[in-house]
Design a protein around this motif. Sequence first.
Motif: not given
Length: 115
Positions: A79-107
């Motif tokens: 909602y805050l950022i133009s140029g970043f779009y998430v279609d619905n809640f389920w895509w946001a949930l999957l995005f969140s899980l994958l981002l957490s996975l990427f960041m834990s690998i980095y950590e």
Amino acid sequence: MRFIIRLLFASIAVLAIGYLLSGVHVESISTALIVSFVLVFLNAFLKPLLILFTIPLTILTFGLFLLVINAAIILFADYLISGFYVDNFWWALLFSLLLSLFMSIYERFENKRRY
């Protein structure tokens, strides 16, 4: 310096996940950098408040409601950022899980490198 490197890695992860998921759209690398910065800000200030207000529900669901909070933060960033779009809640949930996975690998690699 570590914060900047972590932010750059998060930006690359946001861009990669946006490329992988058809329900998440990131227009450019600068948008990915803004998304990662906004997510750091929202996770630092908004997420603790949401967790505090939803403690009973989080306990009742054995912590699974935290996934809903993460997805809600992603949708708020959408909602805050133009140029970043998430279609619905389920895509946001999957995005969140994958981002957490990427960041834990980095950590994990960051911690191995320090020791």
